[in-house]
Write an enzyme that holds these catalytic residues in place. Sequence first.
Site, PDB file in Angstrom:
ATOM      1  N   VAL A   1      28.845 -16.800  89.828  1.00 47.90           N
ATOM      2  CA  VAL A   1      29.816 -17.807  89.409  1.00 47.90           C
ATOM      3  C   VAL A   1      31.032 -16.984  88.991  1.00 47.90           C
ATOM      4  CG1 VAL A   1      30.376 -19.620  87.743  1.00 47.90           C
ATOM      5  CG2 VAL A   1      28.061 -19.471  88.705  1.00 47.90           C
ATOM      6  N   PRO A   2      32.093 -16.988  89.802  1.00 48.26           N
ATOM      7  CA  PRO A   2      33.152 -15.985  89.697  1.00 48.26           C
ATOM      8  C   PRO A   2      34.131 -16.160  88.536  1.00 48.26           C
ATOM      9  CG  PRO A   2      33.682 -17.540  91.429  1.00 48.26           C
ATOM     10  CD  PRO A   2      32.300 -17.897  90.926  1.00 48.26           C
ATOM     11  N   CYS A   3      33.655 -15.943  87.328  1.00 51.45           N
ATOM     12  CA  CYS A   3      34.512 -16.067  86.148  1.00 51.45           C
ATOM     13  C   CYS A   3      35.577 -14.969  86.110  1.00 51.45           C
ATOM     14  CB  CYS A   3      33.674 -16.075  84.874  1.00 51.45           C
ATOM     15  SG  CYS A   3      32.593 -14.659  84.691  1.00 51.45           S
ATOM     16  N   HIS A   4      35.356 -13.892  86.862  1.00 54.49           N
ATOM     17  CA  HIS A   4      36.356 -12.820  86.896  1.00 54.49           C
ATOM     18  C   HIS A   4      37.649 -13.252  87.575  1.00 54.49           C
ATOM     19  CE1 HIS A   4      34.045 -12.465  90.662  1.00 54.49           C
ATOM     20  NE2 HIS A   4      35.167 -12.003  91.189  1.00 54.49           N
TER      21      HIS A   4
END
Length: 175
Positions: free
Chosen positions: A136-139
Amino acid sequence: MTESQHQGTHHVVHQTPLGTMHLAASAGQLTGAWFVGQLHGAREEDLGPRVEVADSPVLAQAVQELEEYFAGQRTEFTVAVRPEGTDFQLAVWEALNEVPFGFTTTYGAISKQVGPHAPAQAVGQAVARNRLMIFVPCHRVIAADGKMTGYSAGVEKKRFLLDFERPGEQESTLF
């Protein structure tokens, strides 16, 4: 012991170019992916017993997909995930999944997407509680002014991931 014999959560430890990660699964779904030492990292109860990758098809798939990602061969993950959080956190994480590889968005843009009057600070708190790092690409979330802001695994890892996803390209931001 095979995955079908694991009734609860189980995990593997995997080495990535950014350091060691714990990958946890339960009931055939990835439930956690944390870097060792990150803020809001894995707790013992999040992990369950450590297993061999070969004993867990979902963890084997997660490891394979991470390796393909870091080899530049994968831009989307297909492993089944099961994020756990509040309704608001789940809405924020779902919005994160809509940010494509090579793009970024802002906390404010996500706040507008997840509901009226959702403060950007609340979005930031939900992003920080993401239990499925990279998957889950929180970056991919940055400040409205384009600055690199906090990342629970460390800003240096965030910068690496963003640079990795946009090698030699200008920044692409979704608003």
